[in-house]
Design a protein around this motif. Structure first.
Motif, PDB file in Angstrom:
ATOM      1  N   GLU A  72       0.950  -1.222   0.209  1.00  0.00           N
ATOM      2  CA  GLU A  72      -0.057  -0.152   0.048  1.00  0.00           C
ATOM      3  C   GLU A  72       0.794   1.265   0.076  1.00  0.00           C
ATOM      4  OE1 GLU A  72      -0.478  -2.365   2.029  1.00  0.00           O
ATOM      5  OE2 GLU A  72      -2.368  -3.334   1.702  1.00  0.00           O
ATOM      6  N   ARG A  73       1.993   1.341   0.888  1.00  0.00           N
ATOM      7  CA  ARG A  73       2.906   2.495   0.725  1.00  0.00           C
ATOM      8  C   ARG A  73       3.561   2.791  -0.522  1.00  0.00           C
ATOM      9  NH1 ARG A  73       3.998   0.147   5.886  1.00  0.00           N
ATOM     10  NH2 ARG A  73       6.036  -0.465   5.102  1.00  0.00           N
ATOM     11  N   LEU A  74       4.030   1.522  -1.183  1.00  0.00           N
ATOM     12  CA  LEU A  74       4.719   1.472  -2.398  1.00  0.00           C
ATOM     13  C   LEU A  74       3.762   2.151  -3.608  1.00  0.00           C
ATOM     14  CD1 LEU A  74       6.635  -1.634  -2.408  1.00  0.00           C
ATOM     15  CD2 LEU A  74       7.556   0.752  -1.970  1.00  0.00           C
ATOM     16  N   THR A  75       2.228   1.623  -3.335  1.00  0.00           N
ATOM     17  CA  THR A  75       1.480   2.094  -4.395  1.00  0.00           C
ATOM     18  C   THR A  75       0.977   3.631  -4.143  1.00  0.00           C
ATOM     19  OG1 THR A  75       0.444  -0.175  -4.537  1.00  0.00           O
ATOM     20  CG2 THR A  75      -0.743   1.695  -5.294  1.00  0.00           C
ATOM     21  N   GLU A  76       0.989   4.032  -2.869  1.00  0.00           N
ATOM     22  CA  GLU A  76       0.748   5.589  -2.504  1.00  0.00           C
ATOM     23  C   GLU A  76       1.746   6.456  -3.176  1.00  0.00           C
ATOM     24  OE1 GLU A  76      -0.039   6.035   1.785  1.00  0.00           O
ATOM     25  OE2 GLU A  76      -1.896   4.504   1.522  1.00  0.00           O
ATOM     26  N   LEU A  77       3.195   6.023  -3.015  1.00  0.00           N
ATOM     27  CA  LEU A  77       3.910   6.720  -3.204  1.00  0.00           C
ATOM     28  C   LEU A  77       4.212   6.865  -5.029  1.00  0.00           C
ATOM     29  CD1 LEU A  77       7.031   5.595  -1.047  1.00  0.00           C
ATOM     30  CD2 LEU A  77       6.067   8.108  -1.365  1.00  0.00           C
ATOM     31  N   GLN A  78       3.930   5.731  -5.423  1.00  0.00           N
ATOM     32  CA  GLN A  78       3.906   5.925  -6.935  1.00  0.00           C
ATOM     33  C   GLN A  78       2.603   6.708  -7.468  1.00  0.00           C
ATOM     34  OE1 GLN A  78       4.103   1.696  -8.750  1.00  0.00           O
ATOM     35  NE2 GLN A  78       5.376   1.159  -7.028  1.00  0.00           N
ATOM     36  N   HIS A  79       1.437   6.507  -6.844  1.00  0.00           N
ATOM     37  CA  HIS A  79       0.328   7.459  -7.315  1.00  0.00           C
ATOM     38  C   HIS A  79       0.632   8.715  -7.143  1.00  0.00           C
ATOM     39  CE1 HIS A  79      -2.733   4.819  -8.616  1.00  0.00           C
ATOM     40  NE2 HIS A  79      -2.267   3.808  -7.904  1.00  0.00           N
ATOM     41  N   LYS A  83       2.738  11.437 -12.685  1.00  0.00           N
ATOM     42  CA  LYS A  83       3.350  11.886 -13.639  1.00  0.00           C
ATOM     43  C   LYS A  83       4.866  11.316 -14.112  1.00  0.00           C
ATOM     44  CE  LYS A  83       0.874  16.190 -13.434  1.00  0.00           C
ATOM     45  NZ  LYS A  83       0.847  17.763 -13.367  1.00  0.00           N
ATOM     46  N   ALA A  84       5.573  11.049 -13.331  1.00  0.00           N
ATOM     47  CA  ALA A  84       6.819  10.539 -13.503  1.00  0.00           C
ATOM     48  C   ALA A  84       6.802   9.077 -13.785  1.00  0.00           C
ATOM     49  CB  ALA A  84       7.750  10.776 -12.185  1.00  0.00           C
ATOM     50  N   VAL A  85       6.265   8.529 -13.087  1.00  0.00           N
ATOM     51  CA  VAL A  85       5.920   6.987 -13.335  1.00  0.00           C
ATOM     52  C   VAL A  85       5.290   6.489 -14.554  1.00  0.00           C
ATOM     53  CG1 VAL A  85       5.171   4.437 -12.129  1.00  0.00           C
ATOM     54  CG2 VAL A  85       5.885   6.624 -10.802  1.00  0.00           C
ATOM     55  N   VAL A  86       5.959   6.167 -15.568  1.00  0.00           N
ATOM     56  CA  VAL A  86       5.512   5.662 -16.954  1.00  0.00           C
ATOM     57  C   VAL A  86       5.238   4.140 -16.932  1.00  0.00           C
ATOM     58  CG1 VAL A  86       6.274   5.379 -19.241  1.00  0.00           C
ATOM     59  CG2 VAL A  86       7.290   7.152 -17.869  1.00  0.00           C
ATOM     60  N   SER A  87       5.650   3.418 -16.322  1.00  0.00           N
ATOM     61  CA  SER A  87       5.321   1.955 -16.454  1.00  0.00           C
ATOM     62  C   SER A  87       5.924   1.228 -15.161  1.00  0.00           C
ATOM     63  CB  SER A  87       5.754   1.364 -17.556  1.00  0.00           C
ATOM     64  OG  SER A  87       5.417   0.275 -17.772  1.00  0.00           O
ATOM     65  N   THR A  88       5.115   0.140 -14.797  1.00  0.00           N
ATOM     66  CA  THR A  88       5.725  -0.484 -13.764  1.00  0.00           C
ATOM     67  C   THR A  88       5.551  -2.202 -14.169  1.00  0.00           C
ATOM     68  OG1 THR A  88       3.442  -0.902 -12.575  1.00  0.00           O
ATOM     69  CG2 THR A  88       5.041   0.909 -11.997  1.00  0.00           C
ATOM     70  N   LEU A  89       6.403  -3.140 -13.629  1.00  0.00           N
ATOM     71  CA  LEU A  89       6.363  -4.495 -13.793  1.00  0.00           C
ATOM     72  C   LEU A  89       6.538  -5.029 -12.694  1.00  0.00           C
ATOM     73  CD1 LEU A  89       6.557  -7.181 -15.580  1.00  0.00           C
ATOM     74  CD2 LEU A  89       8.969  -6.732 -15.876  1.00  0.00           C
ATOM     75  N   HIS A  90       5.558  -6.066 -12.404  1.00  0.00           N
ATOM     76  CA  HIS A  90       5.538  -6.655 -11.097  1.00  0.00           C
ATOM     77  C   HIS A  90       5.791  -8.179 -11.190  1.00  0.00           C
ATOM     78  CE1 HIS A  90       4.443  -7.071  -6.815  1.00  0.00           C
ATOM     79  NE2 HIS A  90       3.961  -8.490  -6.860  1.00  0.00           N
ATOM     80  N   ALA A 115      13.104   7.783  -6.324  1.00  0.00           N
ATOM     81  CA  ALA A 115      13.926   6.341  -6.141  1.00  0.00           C
ATOM     82  C   ALA A 115      14.438   6.270  -4.660  1.00  0.00           C
ATOM     83  CB  ALA A 115      15.054   6.540  -7.313  1.00  0.00           C
ATOM     84  N   ASP A 116      14.661   7.392  -4.198  1.00  0.00           N
ATOM     85  CA  ASP A 116      15.253   7.100  -2.888  1.00  0.00           C
ATOM     86  C   ASP A 116      14.315   7.019  -1.940  1.00  0.00           C
ATOM     87  OD1 ASP A 116      17.922   7.600  -3.752  1.00  0.00           O
ATOM     88  OD2 ASP A 116      17.889   9.767  -2.993  1.00  0.00           O
ATOM     89  N   ARG A 117      13.094   7.742  -2.075  1.00  0.00           N
ATOM     90  CA  ARG A 117      11.862   7.321  -1.008  1.00  0.00           C
ATOM     91  C   ARG A 117      11.308   5.823  -1.327  1.00  0.00           C
ATOM     92  NH1 ARG A 117      10.829  12.580  -2.951  1.00  0.00           N
ATOM     93  NH2 ARG A 117       9.200  11.938  -4.200  1.00  0.00           N
ATOM     94  N   LEU A 118      11.329   5.432  -2.454  1.00  0.00           N
ATOM     95  CA  LEU A 118      10.734   4.185  -2.723  1.00  0.00           C
ATOM     96  C   LEU A 118      11.690   2.993  -2.215  1.00  0.00           C
ATOM     97  CD1 LEU A 118       9.168   4.575  -6.220  1.00  0.00           C
ATOM     98  CD2 LEU A 118       7.983   3.938  -4.041  1.00  0.00           C
ATOM     99  N   ILE A 119      12.973   3.348  -2.280  1.00  0.00           N
ATOM    100  CA  ILE A 119      14.106   2.305  -1.880  1.00  0.00           C
ATOM    101  C   ILE A 119      14.272   2.558  -0.426  1.00  0.00           C
ATOM    102  CG2 ILE A 119      16.602   1.740  -1.725  1.00  0.00           C
ATOM    103  CD1 ILE A 119      16.714   2.865  -4.862  1.00  0.00           C
ATOM    104  N   GLY A 120      13.841   3.788   0.290  1.00  0.00           N
ATOM    105  CA  GLY A 120      13.810   3.690   1.703  1.00  0.00           C
ATOM    106  C   GLY A 120      12.818   3.427   2.448  1.00  0.00           C
ATOM    107  N   THR A 121      11.850   2.966   1.586  1.00  0.00           N
ATOM    108  CA  THR A 121      10.506   2.378   2.505  1.00  0.00           C
ATOM    109  C   THR A 121      10.821   1.290   3.381  1.00  0.00           C
ATOM    110  OG1 THR A 121       8.946   3.351   0.827  1.00  0.00           O
ATOM    111  CG2 THR A 121       8.025   1.752   1.844  1.00  0.00           C
ATOM    112  N   ARG A 122      10.252   1.435   4.494  1.00  0.00           N
ATOM    113  CA  ARG A 122      10.224   0.122   5.521  1.00  0.00           C
ATOM    114  C   ARG A 122       9.724  -1.106   4.807  1.00  0.00           C
ATOM    115  NH1 ARG A 122       7.545  -2.619   8.769  1.00  0.00           N
ATOM    116  NH2 ARG A 122       5.836  -1.704   8.727  1.00  0.00           N
ATOM    117  N   GLY A 123      10.703  -2.158   4.790  1.00  0.00           N
ATOM    118  CA  GLY A 123      10.311  -3.326   3.988  1.00  0.00           C
ATOM    119  C   GLY A 123      10.992  -3.779   2.837  1.00  0.00           C
ATOM    120  N   VAL A 124      11.520  -2.821   2.106  1.00  0.00           N
ATOM    121  CA  VAL A 124      12.099  -2.973   0.833  1.00  0.00           C
ATOM    122  C   VAL A 124      13.480  -3.698   1.204  1.00  0.00           C
ATOM    123  CG1 VAL A 124      13.062  -1.788  -1.352  1.00  0.00           C
ATOM    124  CG2 VAL A 124      11.004  -1.150  -0.539  1.00  0.00           C
TER     125      VAL A 124
END
Length: 139
Positions: A72-79, A83-90, A115-124
């Motif tokens: 949920e946190r990763l998805t919230e950060l992406q949303h 404008k910057a997130v062009v595509s994702t692959l899971h 990138a720093d915020r997503l990498i730094g998210t607890r659990g990554v």
């Protein structure tokens, strides 16, 4: 490359021998192509240090999908940065781990921050960011 300029480069013999071994391992057909790639890489790095140039990059994340509220946190950060997130692959790596690859496009400094915020998210568990130019800086 219709306007090619030839120039000379002076190098110590030992350094040149190491360079020749390196470009041989990497499969370059000649020194000129290897030097062009080194110059392009330097231009891209300079563009990223400036932070305000248009750029693209890929962000790779590995995480345990069982970590509470992580997806949920990763998805919230992406949303929040849609404008910057062009595509994702899971990809499901195993019963617990996921690999997510994001393609980002925008100003270099903004992309680095996302990138720093997503990498730094607890659990990554692991994340890498690979940045490059949209191409204009490489002409």
């Amino acid at each position: 490359m219709s306007d090619i300029t030839r120039f000379g480069v002076s190098l110590d013999g030992g350094l040149l021998a190491k360079f020749d071994r390196l470009i041989g391992r990497k499969g370059y057909p000649n020194r000129s192509e290897a030097i062009r790639d080194l110059i392009r890489d330097s231009l891209v790095r300079d563009q990223w240090e400036a932070g305000d140039a248009d750029a693209v990059g890929t962000l790779t994340l590995v995480y345990d999908h069982g970590t509470r509220e992580l997806e949920e946190r990763l998805t919230e950060l992406q949303h929040a940065n849609y404008k910057a997130v062009v595509s994702t692959l899971h990809i499901h790596l195993d019963a617990h781990h996921c690999l997510e690859v994001l393609v980002l496009r925008g100003k270099a400094g903004v992309l680095k921050g996302i990138a720093d915020r997503l990498i730094g998210t607890r659990g990554v568990k692991h994340g890498t960011f690979s940045a490059t130019s949209e191409g204009d800086a490489l002409r």
